[in-house]
Motif scaffolding. Sequence first.
Motif, PDB file in Angstrom:
ATOM      1  N   TRP A 424       0.853  -1.190   0.000  1.00  0.00           N
ATOM      2  CA  TRP A 424       0.000   0.000   0.000  1.00  0.00           C
ATOM      3  C   TRP A 424       0.886   1.235   0.000  1.00  0.00           C
ATOM      4  N   ILE A 426       1.401   4.621   1.175  1.00  0.00           N
ATOM      5  CA  ILE A 426       0.817   5.363   2.295  1.00  0.00           C
ATOM      6  C   ILE A 426       0.350   6.741   1.795  1.00  0.00           C
ATOM      7  N   PRO A 427      -0.926   7.040   1.970  1.00  0.00           N
ATOM      8  CA  PRO A 427      -1.443   8.303   1.414  1.00  0.00           C
ATOM      9  C   PRO A 427      -1.020   9.501   2.260  1.00  0.00           C
ATOM     10  N   VAL A 429      -2.225  12.260   4.193  1.00  0.00           N
ATOM     11  CA  VAL A 429      -3.505  12.627   4.820  1.00  0.00           C
ATOM     12  C   VAL A 429      -3.794  14.126   4.651  1.00  0.00           C
TER      13      VAL A 429
END
Lengths: 624, 341
Positions: A424, A426-427, A429
């Motif tokens: 994944w 990591i976005p 935020v």
Amino acid sequence: MKMATKLDTNFKGREILDSVVIRFAGDSGDGMQLTGTQFTQSTALMGNDLSTFPDFPAEIRAPVGTTFGVSAFQINFASHSIKTPGDRPDVLVAMNPAALKVHLSDLASSGLVIVNTGTFNPRNIKKAGYDTDPLEDNTLEFFRSIKIDISKLTLASVEGLGLSKRDALRCKNIWTLGLMCWMYGRERQSTLEWLESRFSDRPNIAKANVAALNAGHSYGETAEISADLATFIVPKAEKKPGIYRAVTGIETTTWGLLAGAEKTGLKLFFGSYPITPASPLLHSLSNLREHGVITFQAEDEISAICAAIGASFSGCLGITSSSGPGIALKTEAMGLAVSTELPLVIINFQRAGPSTGMPTKTEQSDLLQAVWGRNGDTPMPVISASTPSDCFECAVEAVRLATKYMTPVMFLNEGYLANAAEPWRIPDVENIKEFPVSFHTEKTDFQPYNRNEQTLARPWVVPGTPGLEHRIGGIEKDYDSGNISYDADNHHKMTKVRAAKINNISNDIPDQEIANGAESGKLLVVGWGSTFGAIEQAVRRCRSDGLQVSQLHIRHIWPMPKNIFKLLSNFEKILVPEINNGQLVKLLKAEYLIAAESFTQINGKPFKVADLEAQIRTRLENLK
Amino acid sequence: MKNESPHKELKPNDFASDQEVRWCPGCGDYAILKGVQRALSDNGADPAKTVFISGIGCAARFPYYMETYGFHTIHGRAPAVATGVKLSNPDLDVWVIGGDGDMLSIGGNHTLHALRRNIDLQILLFNNSIYGLTKGQYSPTSDIGTKSPSTPTGSIDSPVSACQFAMGCNATFVARGVDTDQKLLPNILAEAKAHKGAALVEILQNCIVYNDGVFSSFTEKNNSSDGQIFCEHGKPLIFGKDAEKGLRLNKEKLELEIVTIGPKGVKKTDILVHDRTNRVLASMLAKMQAPKWPVAMGVIYANPNKTYEEAVHLQIQEATKQTSPMTVTNLMHNGRTWTII
């Protein structure tokens, strides 16, 4: 997913593979989930794309050696983008006869099976349902097999560390992990560190596992065994720049809820009751005390949701989660949240039903319950996640809708997504738009059900606010004053406005996009939830053969995006594959009067790409 | 503390909402409503910080009649909703209202857990030993033999005693009162409000329509002094018209006995002195039933202990103290990550 055979000297003589699917299978007490998880972690750190499928029985330690006690973990990893855990394993690691019995039929033709011969005694062979020893008869004749007495080698590797035979044998999963790490060129460092911390209070167990891991690895390096035990490498997958980690749907759901709470500025309150497969969310949120998260393990499912409703009433972000039977118990309280128009997020980790069903097996069979399963006309937004990564965005979206529209929101998750892992990115935020909540404090003309003209949401007033004392409840209330009302016309009006508020959300969600393929054509495959990856691969394969098929995957189950009918109308035929007995297909027919066809599979497992591909081809042929 | 309240000037009527009260004329709930409003007024309660949470039933309409915050929830679940409210905001003064069906039948589980967790709630259990709103079926506190629409030949199951149940749940405060006893009831409610932790108050309430007079053998003017015993901490457990009777411990049988005080009976000093922190004594008092025994009224048991919400918030405080403010971004990056350039 065919194995490539090109040799590349950069990998020290290892054979290069595009992708490989490995399934670890053994007794439920053999530690197969742990072996799989550690192999996954190591594979993620190697930069492969990956997808996993843990498949375990409901019993914690089912009777040893039985077929129903077999626990398995499948991982598909590749040098390219992959979306599913793989249809069939290329490699099966069978720790006992029962594991071989249950899983051999899935193995790809001429696949490799690695067998722990140490468990193949007459008693276990018989218990697994074999009449004769499968290692001696023709059971394995169409496969390549490597027979190793892993039990004996494990015992030898930990000798002198003072472990009981029982404890010593428990290291055999880690021995096996060592061997597989050698075969696929995985580094052992992450597992070594994990073992040290996991058994920090029992140093000799830690030592034994480290010894077993290294012994399994050296066995591969030094043993004179058949040429089948070659070494392979799966090169890194090309991925978008960024910081990555391996995640399961539980982790992304946890973080999504927390991110949502941060965006609203609200304190997160989570009320839950243990149930498979939802409990890990209770565990992970309970670990977030330092984020100010309040978790409450309630006495039952009803109390869990009621406490969350109470929390929302007093100004927290109330969240509850469960699985099928628990969701059924919460139903009455959901009606209360709809009637009192309080924000609430309900996460349903769906599992096979009806009733207790198959608690550890995945299914998508709560869709109609989520959309329609309450007494009265009780509308509620429903959203569903398609991948473990997607759980993050869905959790944020659930919080946004719940707080903006003062409504409970059902987030349909799945047992499979909860447990499956994938890399994944990591976005950031910061990039998620804030949706701050402000409590109503203005006394002038205050009425508890005075609606916002745009969203139709009522004001959120929290107890403690002077001068705005008011009462809410599940009894019908007057449209204007919010006081109890049994007036006939008023009830009609209130029912309509509750429905309009939810329908209105379709103006506030993104237009539906075609996930794959053209905007019009012969066949549209419509899916939702965890079937995304399998459908995508099947559609891509068919498209690469020039077939006119497209994919549409719905996140917003209720209300649906406004443009969805137009998209559906652009195709000659609609096919709706689901892991249930046909639920989204009923919803689409009911809402849009379209002649959608259904394809269902209800065996507690994800779709196989090949099965979907065959369905697409057949349905297209029927069109001609 | 009570005297410093800025809300001291609020009269009982200031706690009444503008809603028309819709109980049957003569219902005991009217008296209880009055008693609660008086208790709040007497104790300087802040209406904005007071929340009444109820389940379903006649009693559960209570919050609508209070000029405070209120939540009329679903059948039996008021203690669960109240738990969420109190945990989210421990500054609120949270009252739970329910009947015997609500709290001991459909919601018995939640009552049990709210009590044993010791969440700071005042749980007022209006016990009329009948289902009123559903038209007169017998309830879990109805005597054996109660004839009702669902038990035309008499009920056959043993009733539960609310106070005994609460003692069994390890409640830290257990009290009993009578709806019409306006002298005693506001005091009990004030004690319950002041108690830190879950307080169960059983209020014997007369249902004039379906169970009229069910408690009248010990709640009428002419029989209450013989039929009830008032439990006052540090005072001897004496009852009777002329305070001529008392309770004594039979040490051989380990049970209470009724004795007569006077030249022909026992000395006043032989009478048991009420100690509301004594769990064993409280359990024996809670158990006493008419007509054989005087029914115990007042605060039967009170022994404060750490509350659940205190403990939860203490854990959160400890956890947040140890680290700099944590965000979800910290969390997501905390673990095994790799970077692709």
